[in-house]
Scaffold this active site. Sequence first.
Site, PDB file in Angstrom:
ATOM      1  N   THR A  47     -11.900   5.436  10.582  1.00  0.00           N
ATOM      2  CA  THR A  47     -11.999   4.908  11.949  1.00  0.00           C
ATOM      3  C   THR A  47     -11.594   5.957  12.984  1.00  0.00           C
ATOM      4  O   THR A  47     -11.858   5.784  14.168  1.00  0.00           O
ATOM      5  CB  THR A  47     -11.139   3.647  12.126  1.00  0.00           C
ATOM      6  OG1 THR A  47      -9.870   3.905  11.558  1.00  0.00           O
ATOM      7  CG2 THR A  47     -11.772   2.451  11.474  1.00  0.00           C
ATOM      8  N   ASP A  87     -13.550  14.490  -4.508  1.00  0.00           N
ATOM      9  CA  ASP A  87     -13.603  15.772  -5.213  1.00  0.00           C
ATOM     10  C   ASP A  87     -14.812  15.713  -6.143  1.00  0.00           C
ATOM     11  O   ASP A  87     -15.618  14.783  -6.049  1.00  0.00           O
ATOM     12  CB  ASP A  87     -12.275  15.982  -5.982  1.00  0.00           C
ATOM     13  CG  ASP A  87     -11.923  17.453  -6.157  1.00  0.00           C
ATOM     14  OD1 ASP A  87     -12.822  18.232  -6.525  1.00  0.00           O
ATOM     15  OD2 ASP A  87     -10.754  17.824  -5.933  1.00  0.00           O
ATOM     16  N   LYS A  97      -7.403   8.019  -1.240  1.00  0.00           N
ATOM     17  CA  LYS A  97      -8.758   8.409  -0.796  1.00  0.00           C
ATOM     18  C   LYS A  97      -9.275   9.636  -1.544  1.00  0.00           C
ATOM     19  O   LYS A  97      -9.551  10.688  -0.960  1.00  0.00           O
ATOM     20  CB  LYS A  97      -8.770   8.674   0.716  1.00  0.00           C
ATOM     21  CG  LYS A  97      -8.316   7.492   1.553  1.00  0.00           C
ATOM     22  CD  LYS A  97      -8.421   7.783   3.033  1.00  0.00           C
ATOM     23  CE  LYS A  97      -7.934   6.640   3.883  1.00  0.00           C
ATOM     24  NZ  LYS A  97      -6.466   6.456   3.868  1.00  0.00           N
ATOM     25  N   GLN A 128      -2.818   2.448  17.195  1.00  0.00           N
ATOM     26  CA  GLN A 128      -4.104   1.862  16.811  1.00  0.00           C
ATOM     27  C   GLN A 128      -4.889   1.562  18.085  1.00  0.00           C
ATOM     28  O   GLN A 128      -4.363   0.957  19.015  1.00  0.00           O
ATOM     29  CB  GLN A 128      -3.894   0.552  16.022  1.00  0.00           C
ATOM     30  CG  GLN A 128      -3.216   0.751  14.674  1.00  0.00           C
ATOM     31  CD  GLN A 128      -4.191   1.232  13.614  1.00  0.00           C
ATOM     32  OE1 GLN A 128      -5.304   1.642  13.913  1.00  0.00           O
ATOM     33  NE2 GLN A 128      -3.753   1.210  12.359  1.00  0.00           N
ATOM     34  N   ASP A 150      -3.488   4.273  -1.913  1.00  0.00           N
ATOM     35  CA  ASP A 150      -4.430   4.700  -0.867  1.00  0.00           C
ATOM     36  C   ASP A 150      -4.413   6.223  -0.754  1.00  0.00           C
ATOM     37  O   ASP A 150      -3.818   6.774   0.168  1.00  0.00           O
ATOM     38  CB  ASP A 150      -4.007   4.015   0.447  1.00  0.00           C
ATOM     39  CG  ASP A 150      -4.860   4.418   1.637  1.00  0.00           C
ATOM     40  OD1 ASP A 150      -5.990   4.890   1.444  1.00  0.00           O
ATOM     41  OD2 ASP A 150      -4.378   4.245   2.781  1.00  0.00           O
ATOM     42  N   PRO A 172     -17.021  14.849  -9.400  1.00  0.00           N
ATOM     43  CA  PRO A 172     -16.940  13.596 -10.165  1.00  0.00           C
ATOM     44  C   PRO A 172     -15.882  13.594 -11.268  1.00  0.00           C
ATOM     45  O   PRO A 172     -15.088  12.644 -11.385  1.00  0.00           O
ATOM     46  CB  PRO A 172     -18.358  13.456 -10.738  1.00  0.00           C
ATOM     47  CG  PRO A 172     -19.224  14.126  -9.710  1.00  0.00           C
ATOM     48  CD  PRO A 172     -18.419  15.290  -9.212  1.00  0.00           C
ATOM     49  N   LYS A 190       0.851  -1.192   0.000  1.00  0.00           N
ATOM     50  CA  LYS A 190       0.000   0.000   0.000  1.00  0.00           C
ATOM     51  C   LYS A 190       0.885   1.240   0.000  1.00  0.00           C
ATOM     52  O   LYS A 190       1.792   1.369   0.833  1.00  0.00           O
ATOM     53  CB  LYS A 190      -0.905   0.000   1.233  1.00  0.00           C
ATOM     54  CG  LYS A 190      -1.818   1.209   1.307  1.00  0.00           C
ATOM     55  CD  LYS A 190      -2.876   1.041   2.391  1.00  0.00           C
ATOM     56  CE  LYS A 190      -2.460   1.534   3.744  1.00  0.00           C
ATOM     57  NZ  LYS A 190      -2.309   3.005   3.860  1.00  0.00           N
ATOM     58  N   ARG A 230       3.289  -1.177  10.534  1.00  0.00           N
ATOM     59  CA  ARG A 230       4.425  -1.265  11.460  1.00  0.00           C
ATOM     60  C   ARG A 230       4.763  -2.648  12.002  1.00  0.00           C
ATOM     61  O   ARG A 230       5.939  -2.925  12.198  1.00  0.00           O
ATOM     62  CB  ARG A 230       4.224  -0.251  12.588  1.00  0.00           C
ATOM     63  CG  ARG A 230       4.379   1.183  12.079  1.00  0.00           C
ATOM     64  CD  ARG A 230       3.763   2.194  12.982  1.00  0.00           C
ATOM     65  NE  ARG A 230       2.300   2.114  12.937  1.00  0.00           N
ATOM     66  CZ  ARG A 230       1.496   2.909  13.621  1.00  0.00           C
ATOM     67  NH1 ARG A 230       1.999   3.835  14.415  1.00  0.00           N
ATOM     68  NH2 ARG A 230       0.186   2.780  13.518  1.00  0.00           N
TER      69      ARG A 230
HETATM   70  O1  C5P Z   1       1.254   0.579  10.948  1.00  0.00           O
HETATM   71  P1  C5P Z   1      -0.178   0.172  10.877  1.00  0.00           P
HETATM   72  O2  C5P Z   1      -0.386  -1.322  10.721  1.00  0.00           O
HETATM   73  O3  C5P Z   1      -1.005   0.752  11.984  1.00  0.00           O
HETATM   74  O4  C5P Z   1      -0.662   0.809   9.499  1.00  0.00           O
HETATM   75  C1  C5P Z   1      -1.955   0.705   9.067  1.00  0.00           C
HETATM   76  C2  C5P Z   1      -2.138   1.380   7.745  1.00  0.00           C
HETATM   77  O5  C5P Z   1      -3.510   1.367   7.411  1.00  0.00           O
HETATM   78  C3  C5P Z   1      -1.711   2.842   7.717  1.00  0.00           C
HETATM   79  O6  C5P Z   1      -1.233   3.114   6.400  1.00  0.00           O
HETATM   80  C4  C5P Z   1      -2.991   3.598   7.983  1.00  0.00           C
HETATM   81  O7  C5P Z   1      -3.034   4.862   7.351  1.00  0.00           O
HETATM   82  C5  C5P Z   1      -4.012   2.687   7.332  1.00  0.00           C
HETATM   83  N1  C5P Z   1      -5.342   2.778   7.919  1.00  0.00           N
HETATM   84  C6  C5P Z   1      -5.617   2.541   9.260  1.00  0.00           C
HETATM   85  N2  C5P Z   1      -6.877   2.607   9.740  1.00  0.00           N
HETATM   86  C7  C5P Z   1      -7.850   2.892   8.911  1.00  0.00           C
HETATM   87  C8  C5P Z   1      -7.611   3.123   7.569  1.00  0.00           C
HETATM   88  C9  C5P Z   1      -6.327   3.057   7.100  1.00  0.00           C
HETATM   89  O8  C5P Z   1      -4.719   2.277  10.036  1.00  0.00           O
HETATM   90  N3  C5P Z   1      -9.068   2.899   9.380  1.00  0.00           N
END
Ligand code: C5P
Length: 251
Positions: free
Chosen positions: A136, A77, A74, A207, A72, A79, A45, A228
């Site tokens: 989220t 804007d 997102k 997270q 990614d 259409p 990604k 990570r």
């Molecule tokens: O390092 P980690 O596993 O937390 O990375 C998660 C990836 O997923 C990051 O690129 C983050 O921007 C993305 N992401 C997220 N939660 C979301 C949507 C995307 O952590 N709800």
Amino acid sequence: MTAPKIDTENSARSEDRLIVALDVDTAEKARSLVADLNGVVTTFKIGLQLFSAAGPKFVEELAADGKRIFLDLKFHDIPNTVARAGVEAARLGVWMFNVHAAGGSEMMKTTAAAVGEFCSMTNSTRPHIIAVTVLTSSDSNVLGETGIEADVETQVRRLAKLTAESGLDGVVASAREIGIVRSSVQNEGFLIVTPGIRPENATNDDQKRVTTPGTAISNGADHIVVGRPVTGAPDPREAAEKILNEIGRAA
Ligand code: C5P
């Protein structure tokens, strides 16, 4: 015009279900991670940070090297602008890109049509186009602030349905939203891509609500996004292999 080719998912292969987030600030660091994971991880990604640092050339470089790229960015804007950006993403050879479902059905339909037309004309495989429903990081207070009275679950349901009705291929959904999405959208093959994954024993970083790879897969995620726990591991390759084993056991 013939219909564009669409990549039929081979969800049975664990290695195609893991998406490693290259959340780094230079192409050099990203190249080094990709090299460490060569032969183990197929899908990466590229998000706003790396794209802003390394640009479309780097996306093209990885795609040309046979890596599957989830771009990614997102898009959200008018259409026509999102549709044109989607065509450029397809031109780079990405495997998947995303938009905000909050942009509405006209934005999503126009984008799917323009990208489909481009891929038919160039005889290329159409990238999967998926949507973000509610970030989220947004709770009902954030929704309320922006004038949305619905609670998060209702809004996720509404936008997942709108995404499917607009002809897109799936959504990004946290593990706790997988059931909500599956019960709102019955389309076979509707993809769910789930971030917020932490293997057993890993730290949560920032997270808040985390799920293990196995639980996300057994709850119905098609793909999991892991950053990570792989990219920050002392041995990223070993960390990825462990996750793939866990996916294999849960599938
Ligand atoms: O390092 P980690 O596993 O937390 O990375 C998660 C990836 O997923 C990051 O690129 C983050 O921007 C993305 N992401 C997220 N939660 C979301 C949507 C995307 O952590 N709800």
